[in-house]
Design a protein around this motif. Sequence first.
Motif, PDB file in Angstrom:
ATOM      1  N   MET A   1       0.834  -1.171   0.000  1.00 27.46           N
ATOM      2  CA  MET A   1       0.000   0.000   0.000  1.00 27.46           C
ATOM      3  C   MET A   1       0.882   1.240   0.000  1.00 27.46           C
ATOM      4  O   MET A   1       1.891   1.289   0.692  1.00 27.46           O
ATOM      5  N   LYS A   2       0.483   2.258  -0.765  1.00 23.73           N
ATOM      6  CA  LYS A   2       1.283   3.464  -0.927  1.00 23.73           C
ATOM      7  C   LYS A   2       1.043   4.405   0.236  1.00 23.73           C
ATOM      8  O   LYS A   2      -0.085   4.629   0.657  1.00 23.73           O
ATOM      9  N   GLN A   3       2.118   4.974   0.726  1.00 24.78           N
ATOM     10  CA  GLN A   3       2.027   5.932   1.829  1.00 24.78           C
ATOM     11  C   GLN A   3       1.910   7.347   1.255  1.00 24.78           C
ATOM     12  O   GLN A   3       2.648   7.727   0.359  1.00 24.78           O
ATOM     13  N   TRP A   4       0.979   8.138   1.770  1.00 27.64           N
ATOM     14  CA  TRP A   4       0.813   9.538   1.358  1.00 27.64           C
ATOM     15  C   TRP A   4       1.606  10.419   2.310  1.00 27.64           C
ATOM     16  O   TRP A   4       1.569  10.262   3.508  1.00 27.64           O
ATOM     17  N   ASN A   5       2.296  11.368   1.752  1.00 29.98           N
ATOM     18  CA  ASN A   5       3.020  12.299   2.608  1.00 29.98           C
ATOM     19  C   ASN A   5       2.375  13.689   2.516  1.00 29.98           C
ATOM     20  O   ASN A   5       1.481  13.926   1.707  1.00 29.98           O
ATOM     21  N   ASN A   6       2.824  14.605   3.319  1.00 33.87           N
ATOM     22  CA  ASN A   6       2.236  15.946   3.376  1.00 33.87           C
ATOM     23  C   ASN A   6       2.471  16.755   2.106  1.00 33.87           C
ATOM     24  O   ASN A   6       1.684  17.624   1.760  1.00 33.87           O
ATOM     25  N   GLU A   7       3.548  16.481   1.367  1.00 38.75           N
ATOM     26  CA  GLU A   7       3.859  17.254   0.173  1.00 38.75           C
ATOM     27  C   GLU A   7       2.868  17.000  -0.954  1.00 38.75           C
ATOM     28  O   GLU A   7       2.619  17.880  -1.767  1.00 38.75           O
ATOM     29  N   SER A   8       2.303  15.830  -1.045  1.00 35.36           N
ATOM     30  CA  SER A   8       1.356  15.545  -2.125  1.00 35.36           C
ATOM     31  C   SER A   8       0.087  16.375  -1.978  1.00 35.36           C
ATOM     32  O   SER A   8      -0.534  16.758  -2.967  1.00 35.36           O
ATOM     33  N   GLY A   9      -0.305  16.719  -0.786  1.00 35.13           N
ATOM     34  CA  GLY A   9      -1.469  17.584  -0.573  1.00 35.13           C
ATOM     35  C   GLY A   9      -1.194  19.006  -1.010  1.00 35.13           C
ATOM     36  O   GLY A   9      -2.060  19.687  -1.560  1.00 35.13           O
ATOM     37  N   GLN A  10       0.035  19.458  -0.790  1.00 32.11           N
ATOM     38  CA  GLN A  10       0.409  20.805  -1.209  1.00 32.11           C
ATOM     39  C   GLN A  10       0.448  20.904  -2.727  1.00 32.11           C
ATOM     40  O   GLN A  10       0.023  21.915  -3.305  1.00 32.11           O
ATOM     41  N   VAL A  11       0.954  19.891  -3.392  1.00 27.77           N
ATOM     42  CA  VAL A  11       1.000  19.880  -4.851  1.00 27.77           C
ATOM     43  C   VAL A  11      -0.409  19.898  -5.421  1.00 27.77           C
ATOM     44  O   VAL A  11      -0.703  20.618  -6.382  1.00 27.77           O
ATOM     45  N   MET A  12      -1.307  19.123  -4.834  1.00 24.94           N
ATOM     46  CA  MET A  12      -2.693  19.111  -5.297  1.00 24.94           C
ATOM     47  C   MET A  12      -3.341  20.478  -5.111  1.00 24.94           C
ATOM     48  O   MET A  12      -4.048  20.970  -5.994  1.00 24.94           O
ATOM     49  N   LEU A  13      -3.100  21.135  -3.982  1.00 28.43           N
ATOM     50  CA  LEU A  13      -3.664  22.456  -3.715  1.00 28.43           C
ATOM     51  C   LEU A  13      -3.131  23.474  -4.717  1.00 28.43           C
ATOM     52  O   LEU A  13      -3.898  24.281  -5.260  1.00 28.43           O
ATOM     53  N   LEU A  14      -1.837  23.449  -5.005  1.00 32.01           N
ATOM     54  CA  LEU A  14      -1.260  24.367  -5.991  1.00 32.01           C
ATOM     55  C   LEU A  14      -1.819  24.112  -7.386  1.00 32.01           C
ATOM     56  O   LEU A  14      -2.085  25.051  -8.140  1.00 32.01           O
ATOM     57  N   THR A  15      -2.008  22.846  -7.741  1.00 32.92           N
ATOM     58  CA  THR A  15      -2.574  22.508  -9.046  1.00 32.92           C
ATOM     59  C   THR A  15      -3.990  23.033  -9.179  1.00 32.92           C
ATOM     60  O   THR A  15      -4.362  23.619 -10.206  1.00 32.92           O
ATOM     61  N   VAL A  16      -4.800  22.854  -8.157  1.00 34.12           N
ATOM     62  CA  VAL A  16      -6.181  23.356  -8.178  1.00 34.12           C
ATOM     63  C   VAL A  16      -6.190  24.882  -8.276  1.00 34.12           C
ATOM     64  O   VAL A  16      -6.981  25.469  -9.034  1.00 34.12           O
ATOM     65  N   MET A  17      -5.300  25.549  -7.562  1.00 33.68           N
ATOM     66  CA  MET A  17      -5.246  27.011  -7.615  1.00 33.68           C
ATOM     67  C   MET A  17      -4.823  27.505  -8.996  1.00 33.68           C
ATOM     68  O   MET A  17      -5.366  28.474  -9.518  1.00 33.68           O
ATOM     69  N   MET A  18      -3.852  26.804  -9.616  1.00 32.10           N
ATOM     70  CA  MET A  18      -3.417  27.193 -10.957  1.00 32.10           C
ATOM     71  C   MET A  18      -4.529  26.981 -11.977  1.00 32.10           C
ATOM     72  O   MET A  18      -4.769  27.836 -12.839  1.00 32.10           O
ATOM     73  N   LEU A  19      -5.214  25.861 -11.904  1.00 35.94           N
ATOM     74  CA  LEU A  19      -6.329  25.612 -12.822  1.00 35.94           C
ATOM     75  C   LEU A  19      -7.440  26.637 -12.633  1.00 35.94           C
ATOM     76  O   LEU A  19      -8.042  27.112 -13.603  1.00 35.94           O
ATOM     77  N   THR A  20      -7.722  27.005 -11.398  1.00 35.81           N
ATOM     78  CA  THR A  20      -8.737  28.031 -11.128  1.00 35.81           C
ATOM     79  C   THR A  20      -8.317  29.362 -11.737  1.00 35.81           C
ATOM     80  O   THR A  20      -9.138  30.079 -12.322  1.00 35.81           O
ATOM     81  N   GLY A  21      -7.046  29.709 -11.625  1.00 37.64           N
ATOM     82  CA  GLY A  21      -6.543  30.945 -12.218  1.00 37.64           C
ATOM     83  C   GLY A  21      -6.669  30.954 -13.730  1.00 37.64           C
ATOM     84  O   GLY A  21      -7.046  31.961 -14.333  1.00 37.64           O
ATOM     85  N   VAL A  22      -6.358  29.831 -14.371  1.00 36.47           N
ATOM     86  CA  VAL A  22      -6.474  29.733 -15.829  1.00 36.47           C
ATOM     87  C   VAL A  22      -7.932  29.871 -16.255  1.00 36.47           C
ATOM     88  O   VAL A  22      -8.256  30.607 -17.201  1.00 36.47           O
ATOM     89  N   ILE A  23      -8.828  29.182 -15.563  1.00 33.52           N
ATOM     90  CA  ILE A  23     -10.252  29.259 -15.896  1.00 33.52           C
ATOM     91  C   ILE A  23     -10.773  30.678 -15.689  1.00 33.52           C
ATOM     92  O   ILE A  23     -11.536  31.203 -16.510  1.00 33.52           O
TER      93      ILE A  23
END
Length: 114
Positions: A1-23
């Motif tokens: 099973m894959k372990q999730w770390n805290n950095e993957s949540g930050q990357v997802m948040l930045l990706t969502v913010m960038m997509l929101t900015g583009v839209i």
Amino acid sequence: MKQWNNESGQVMLLTVMMLTGVILSVTSLVALVVLYQLRQTADITASTQAIFAADAGLECALYKQVKKGNPGEWGDCSGGKLENGSEFKTVIEENTIKSAGKSRRSARAFEAAF
């Protein structure tokens, strides 16, 4: 099973913010284009009024020329204001009559040479 770390949540948040900015940017550009199209449609009326004002000035100068028969006495057709709020200015030079009509932000001109 894959372990999730805290950095993957930050990357997802930045990706969502960038997509929101583009839209948001694309939506703003589309709204600006629609605004320009609406303004251009509203200017059609003003453009038509400016054409008729320029035509009125040209017709006035031509009428005065034919009526008086003397190019030096063409009468007072140098400018005027019409009932719809548009105005015209006419310039008479030798064998040329230039008439410019203006209504709101639109301006149109005619020239008659003989």
